[in-house]
Scaffold this active site. Structure first.
Site, short mmCIF file in Angstrom:
data_model
loop_
_atom_site.label_atom_id
_atom_site.label_comp_id
_atom_site.label_asym_id
_atom_site.label_seq_id
_atom_site.Cartn_x
_atom_site.Cartn_y
_atom_site.Cartn_z
N SER A 183 0.78 -1.23 0.00
CA SER A 183 0.00 0.00 0.00
C SER A 183 0.82 1.28 0.00
CB SER A 183 -0.95 0.01 1.19
OG SER A 183 -0.22 -0.17 2.38
N HIS A 211 -5.22 -3.21 -2.72
CA HIS A 211 -4.75 -2.26 -3.73
C HIS A 211 -4.57 -2.89 -5.10
CE1 HIS A 211 -4.04 0.85 -0.68
NE2 HIS A 211 -3.78 -0.19 0.09
N LYS A 242 -11.47 1.03 -2.18
CA LYS A 242 -10.46 1.60 -3.08
C LYS A 242 -11.03 1.60 -4.50
CE LYS A 242 -7.37 0.11 0.47
NZ LYS A 242 -7.56 1.23 1.37
N1 PMP Z 1 -5.45 -3.99 3.59
C1 PMP Z 1 -4.70 -3.06 3.00
C2 PMP Z 1 -3.47 -3.47 2.26
C3 PMP Z 1 -5.08 -1.71 3.07
O1 PMP Z 1 -4.31 -0.77 2.51
C4 PMP Z 1 -6.25 -1.36 3.78
C5 PMP Z 1 -6.74 0.07 3.88
N2 PMP Z 1 -5.85 1.06 3.73
C6 PMP Z 1 -6.99 -2.37 4.39
C7 PMP Z 1 -6.57 -3.67 4.26
C8 PMP Z 1 -8.23 -2.05 5.16
O2 PMP Z 1 -9.27 -1.78 4.30
P1 PMP Z 1 -10.50 -0.83 4.66
O3 PMP Z 1 -10.08 0.56 4.44
O4 PMP Z 1 -11.54 -1.31 3.73
O5 PMP Z 1 -10.85 -1.11 6.08
#
Ligand code: PMP
Length: 401
Positions: A183, A211, A242
């Protein structure tokens, strides 16, 4: 003064940053999450969003959400387990399982909860979780809750993963959990090599495609599809916050595992289900993703163009190969100043500083959307390069490894 207030009054880093005019968080956006947003009454180019396909304000998705509200109301008022399952939850789960090529899927109310609930339910005491050092916080939190032994390996370093696998007792349950696209770093996991090691050491594998969905793989199907290794990955996790223009998350895998999770993942059972509008939005976003491949193509054309522009200006973009482009600054204060300068110049980017990353990896996280134009990108790149020069950010290749 009350005990809690007294205890936390010393925590004043945010106030110090506000006083210095470089506090970058909780900025109020007064428009939809498009390639241009409104902040403080001013148009700002958005290069800090995770809406990779640019669908968050799409008329068809909004229409689907409105129709769902009209039919089902605004909340399910309960958990999936009891009164909170709608027919559209089940339809979405079927669609998701088919999308990623697995037997079944189950939706959680956020991606964070999907990781938390899945990992904590599947691994217990005396078992092993093998995590990439750059795995997302929700994977780390799920691992902590699991009581399993956590073995972290160096980022995308297969020799390091193998050395950790060698430490595990051979007959014990071992789950490797990795991000598909990381991310912050924007690099893609070395899935073929992880699959080889997983087979060699009799481990299982879960890939967090938060992502990657909408970004890589056939029509945006994610990392396993990208490498043609869907059958070798046991669990595929994704978020809706996303590319899929909503909120929520899912886990997909063999029907036996999903059955277990449905009845044991506490983040699912003890939390209210995804609201109708969010469910309908995801479903409509998947249809657009599958039917309009030109969006992903444009995203990748922009990605290549942006990488080229930053690299030729000497900016260090690390190992990124995707629309997530870290612009390494390696200095927390400079990152905060850059974010402020750029916002004043009409460019929104995300400052990433310690403890989110190590001090040496402090960066501006620049991310692209399929709805950006080349003109918008040119403006942003030019202003970023100028600001980096102004603050004397060390160029690429000067980094001492
Ligand atoms: N996994 C990854 C790799 C993320 O980047 C994120 C959110 N930034 C999440 C899980 C969590 O997802 P959510 O925002 O839907 O709670």
């Amino acid at each position: 003064m009350k005990i809690l207030s007294e205890r936390y009054e010393q925590y004043d880093i945010p106030q110090q940053l506000m006083a210095a005019g470089i506090y970058p968080y909780f900025r109020a956006i007064k428009s939809g999450q498009d390639s241009e947003v409104t902040i403080n009454g001013k148009g700002v180019l958005m290069f800090g969003s995770n809406s990779y396909l640019g669908l968050s304000n799409h008329p068809k998705i909004k229409e689907a959400a409105i129709k769902a509200i009209e039919k089902y109301g605004t909340s399910c008022s309960g958990s999936r387990f009891l009164n909170g399952t709608l027919d559209i939850h089940l339809e979405l789960e079927e669609k998701l399982a088919k999308l990623v090529g697995k037997d079944e899927a189950i939706c959680f109310s956020t991606g964070f909860q999907a990781n938390l609930g899945t990992i904590s339910a599947l691994c217990g005491r005396n078992e092993y979780l093998l995590l990439d050092s750059q795995d997302h916080a929700s994977i780390i939190e799920g691992s902590r809750l699991s009581l399993a032994k956590i073995l972290k390996f160096a980022h995308n370093d297969m020799a390091s993963l193998e050395s950790k696998l060698m430490l595990c007792e051979p007959d014990k349950n071992k789950l490797i959990v990795v991000d598909g696209i990381f991310s912050m770093e924007g690099d893609i996991v070395n899935l073929p090599e992880i699959v080889r090691l997983k087979e060699k050491y009799n481990a299982s594998l879960m890939v967090d495609d938060a992502h990657a969905i909408g970004v890589i793989g056939q029509n945006g199907r994610g990392t396993s599809s990208h490498f043609n290794l869907t059958q070798d990955v046991d669990l595929i996790m994704g978020t809706f916050s996303k590319s899929l223009a909503s909120i929520g998350g899912f886990i997909a895998g063999d029907k036996e595992v999903i059955n277990f999770l449905k009845h044991n993942a506490r983040a699912l059972i003890f939390s209210a289900s995804m609201p109708p509008a969010s469910v309908a939005s995801v479903s409509a976003a998947i249809d657009i993703m599958l039917n309009e491949p030109e969006r992903m193509k444009h995203l990748w054309d922009l990605t290549k163009y942006a990488h080229q522009a930053f690299i030729s200006a000497g900016i260090d973009t690390g190992k990124s190969e995707t629309p997530i482009i870290p612009l390494y600054v390696r200095d927390d204060m400079k990152v905060l100043k850059l974010a402020r300068i750029l916002l004043d110049e009409g460019i929104f980017v995300n400052p990433v500083i310690s403890p989110a990353v190590s001090k040496d990896d402090a960066m501006i996280r620049f991310s692209l959307m399929a709805t950006h134009t080349y003109e918008q990108l040119d403006v942003a790149v030019e202003k970023i390069i100028r600001a980096f020069k102004e603050l004397d950010v060390a160029p690429r290749f000067q980094r001492i490894e």
